[in-house]
Design a protein around this motif. Structure first.
Motif, PDB file in Angstrom:
ATOM      1  N   GLU A   1      -0.781  15.319 -14.285  1.00  0.00           N
ATOM      2  CA  GLU A   1      -0.126  15.764 -15.525  1.00  0.00           C
ATOM      3  C   GLU A   1      -1.168  16.193 -16.559  1.00  0.00           C
ATOM      4  O   GLU A   1      -0.876  16.302 -17.745  1.00  0.00           O
ATOM      5  CB  GLU A   1       0.784  14.657 -16.058  1.00  0.00           C
TER       6      GLU A   1
ATOM      7  N   GLN B   1      10.197  11.004 -16.792  1.00  0.00           N
ATOM      8  CA  GLN B   1       9.029  11.855 -16.514  1.00  0.00           C
ATOM      9  C   GLN B   1       9.089  13.161 -17.295  1.00  0.00           C
ATOM     10  O   GLN B   1       8.059  13.654 -17.753  1.00  0.00           O
ATOM     11  CB  GLN B   1       8.893  12.084 -15.015  1.00  0.00           C
TER      12      GLN B   1
ATOM     13  N   ALA C   1       6.346  13.991 -20.330  1.00  0.00           N
ATOM     14  CA  ALA C   1       5.578  15.243 -20.219  1.00  0.00           C
ATOM     15  C   ALA C   1       5.467  15.927 -21.579  1.00  0.00           C
ATOM     16  O   ALA C   1       4.441  16.520 -21.923  1.00  0.00           O
ATOM     17  CB  ALA C   1       6.221  16.169 -19.193  1.00  0.00           C
TER      18      ALA C   1
END
Ligand SMILES: Cc1cc2nc3c(=O)[nH]c(=O)nc-3n(C[C@H](O)[C@H](O)[C@H](O)COP(=O)(O)OP(=O)(O)OC[C@H]3O[C@@H](n4cnc5c(N)ncnc54)[C@H](O)[C@@H]3O)c2cc1C
Length: 434
Positions: A76, A132, A136
Motif C-alpha cells: 500500500e 481496507q 487506503a
C-alpha cells in the motif's frame, strides 16, 4: 592498560544486528533511523525543547524520507515495518529527540493499528474489505500529502487506563457521526491534520467500552478547537494541549477501525500499548552515551571544539574516566541498560495476537522497566558527570527531563504495570479469596 574488548564506536546501534539477530530489513531500517536521527533530529532537538514548539521541520523531512509511512504495508506504498522493526527504529529516533519520537509514535500507531494489527483480528470479509478501502484513504493522505495523525485518548478520567468507557461520544447521524467531548494531553494539537480519537458510540444510549470507536477527526472540521497552555517539565516539543469537540460532524469514512474492533484489539493484541516505550529505550541509551562521551572528555562543549580546549571561550571538556567512582557508576548504568534492553527486546519480539499470560506480564514488566530505568539512568548520568553536564547547553539536561515523563503514560503507567503484574501473578482469571 590493555583493552580486553575490541573498540566500539559511541554511536553504535542500540541493538547490534548480529548480536540480536535482526532481520536484514530491521538492520537496514534501524541503520537508516540512526543516521536520520543524528543528521536531522539531534541538531534541532534543543530548539523544540526550549521553545516548547512542535518539531514541524522534522515532520517535513520525515515525510520526504518515507518515515511517516513506516508501518503502512509495502503493497500500500509504505515501508512495511512490523511491530518489532518499528520499535527498534523508534528507539533510534528517541535517542536523538524524545519529543519527535514520541509524537511520531502517535502518528505511526494510526497506521500500525489499522494495518498489521487489524490484519490479525477477526472480521467478516465484507467488513475487512470496507476497512481496507477506508484505510487506503488515510494512507494516501499520509504518503502523498504528508498528513500527520495524532492519537488523543486521555480525558483525565478512568477511560485512558482502560477502566471505563471514553467520555467523548459519537452519535450516528445520516452519513456519519456527531462527536462531542474533550481530550487532555493531546500531543500534536494544532499541528496534526487528523486527530485519531477514541470515543464511545452512544447511539443506543449505553456507554460501554465494547462500543469504542476510533475516528479520524480533521483538525479543521467545524467544532474542533485547541485550548490551554503547554509549558511542561519535559517532552516539551510534543505540544500536548487540550482538544475540544463540539457537535463535530465526521463522515463514516472517518472510522479508522470497524465497529467493535478497537475493543477486540485492546483485548487480543495488548502489546499495542507498548508502543510508547521505544522513545524511552532511546533516551536510556542517550543518557548512557552522553556519560561515556563526557567522562572520556569527548563531549563537545559549547564554544570549545573538541581538541581545542577553551579556545572558543567555553568550558573545555575534561576527562574524568580515571576515577574509580566514575567507573563504578558507569558499570551500574551499563548493567541497568543491558537489563532494560534484554527484557524490552524479548517483549517486542514476542508481540502478537492472543499472548499467553506470561507474555503479557513480561510486556508490562518491560514497559515498567524501560520507563523507570530511562529516568534512573539519566538521573545517575547527571550525578556522575557533575554540574557542568546539567547545563541547558548540553543534551543531558533535556534527556533527564524527557525521561521523567515515560512512567506517566496511560494506559500502562509505571504504577498500573506494577498493579497488574502483582495481581495477575497471584490470581488466575476469576479467582477470589472467598
Ligand atoms: C508529554 C506527554 C505527552 C502525552 N501525549 C498524549 C497523547 O498524545 N495522547 C494521549 O491520549 N495522552 C497523552 N498523554 C497523557 C498520558 O498518557 C496520561 O493520560 C496523562 O499523563 C494522565 O494524566 P494524570 O497522570 O494527571 O492522570 P490520572 O488519571 O490522574 O493518573 C494519575 C496516576 O494515577 C494512576 N492511575 C490512573 N488511573 C488509575 C486507575 N484506574 N487505577 C489505579 N491507578 C490509576 C496512574 O499511575 C497515573 O499515573 C501525554 C502525557 C505526557 C506527559
Amino acid at each position: 592498560m590493555d583493552h580486553p574488548l575490541p573498540t566500539t564506536t559511541l554511536d553504535a546501534p542500540i541493538f547490534d544486528p548480529r548480536a540480536f539477530r535482526l532481520t536484514p530489513f530491521e538492520a537496514d531500517l534501524t541503520t537508516r533511523a540512526r543516521e536520520f536521527g543524528a543528521r536531522i533530529l539531534a541538531p534541532r532537538a534543543a530548539k523544540w525543547d526550549r521553545e516548547a514548539a512542535f518539531p514541524i521541520d522534522n515532520y517535513r523531512d520525515m515525510h520526504a524520507e518515507g518515515w511517516l509511512g513506516v508501518c503502512i504495508p509495502r503493497d500500500e506504498g509504505g515501508l512495511g515495518a512490523d511491530f518489532r522493526a518499528y520499535c527498534l527504529a523508534a528507539a533510534e529516533l528517541g535517542r536523538h529527540c524524545g519529543a519527535t519520537a514520541l509524537t511520531w509514535n502517535m502518528h505511526v500507531c494510526s497506521t500500525l493499528w489499522t494495518g498489521l494489527l487489524t490484519d490479525d483480528l477477526q472480521m467478516d470479509p465484507a467488513t475487512r474489505a470496507q476497512h481496507q478501502s477506508r484505510r487506503a484513504l488515510h494512507y494516501r493522505r499520509i504518503l502523498q500529502d504528508g498528513a500527520i495523525y495524532s492519537q488523543p485518548f486521555s480525558e483525565g478520567g478512568a477511560a485512558a487506563a482502560g477502566a471505563a468507557a471514553f467520555g467523548t461520544t459519537a452519535k450516528r447521524v445520516e452519513g456519519g457521526f456527531l462527536v462531542n467531548g474533550k481530550k487532555i494531553f493531546a500531543s500534536l494539537s494544532g499541528h496534526a491534520q487528523q486527530y485519531g480519537i477514541l470515543c464511545t458510540d452512544v447511539t443506543d444510549g449505553t456507554a460501554s467500552r465494547r462500543n469504542t470507536l476510533y475516528l479520524a477527526i480533521p483538525a479543521d472540521a467545524p467544532g474542533v478547537s485547541v485550548a490551554g497552555e503547554w509549558d511542561p517539565l519535559g517532552m516539551r516539543g510534543t505540544v500536548s494541549r487540550n482538544l475540544l469537540f463540539q457537535d463535530v460532524f465526521v463522515p463514516s469514512t472517518a472510522s479508522l477501525m470497524p465497529d467493535g474492533l478497537y475493543f477486540q484489539a485492546a483485548m487480543r493484541w495488548p502489546h499495542m500499548f507498548l508502543t510508547l516505550s521505544p522513545t524511552y529505550m532511546g533516551l536510556a541509551q542517550a543518557a548512557f552515551d552522553f556519560t561515556l562521551r563526557y567522562l572520556r572528555g569527548e563531549q563537545p562543549m559549547p564554544g570549545s571544539p573538541p581538541g581545542e580546549a577553551g579556545r572558543g571561550g567555553g568550558i573545555p571538556p575534561v576527562k574524568r574516566r580515571m576515577y574509580p567512582t566514575k567507573q563504578i557508576a558507569v558499570a551500574e548504568m551499563r548493567v541497568m541498560l543491558e537489563q532494560t534492553k534484554a527484557l524490552w527486546f524479548q517483549a517486542i519480539s514476542e508481540a502478537g495476537p492472543d499472548p499467553s499470560k506470561d507474555s503479557m506480564l513480561r510486556a508490562l514488566a518491560a514497559q515498567n522497566t524501560v520507563m523507570e530505568n530511562a529516568n534512573a539512568i539519566a538521573t545517575k548520568a547527571v550525578r556522575t558527570c557533575g554540574g557542568q553536564a546539567m547545563l541547558k547547553t548540553l543534551p543531558l539536561e533535556r534527556i533527564y527531563r524527557d525521561s521523567r515523563c515515560g512512567s506517566l503514560m496511560l494506559p500502562w503507567t509505571a504504577e498500573l504495570c506494577i498493579d497488574r503484574i502483582g495481581r495477575d501473578s497471584l490470581y488466575e482469571r476469576g479467582e477470589t479469596d472467598e
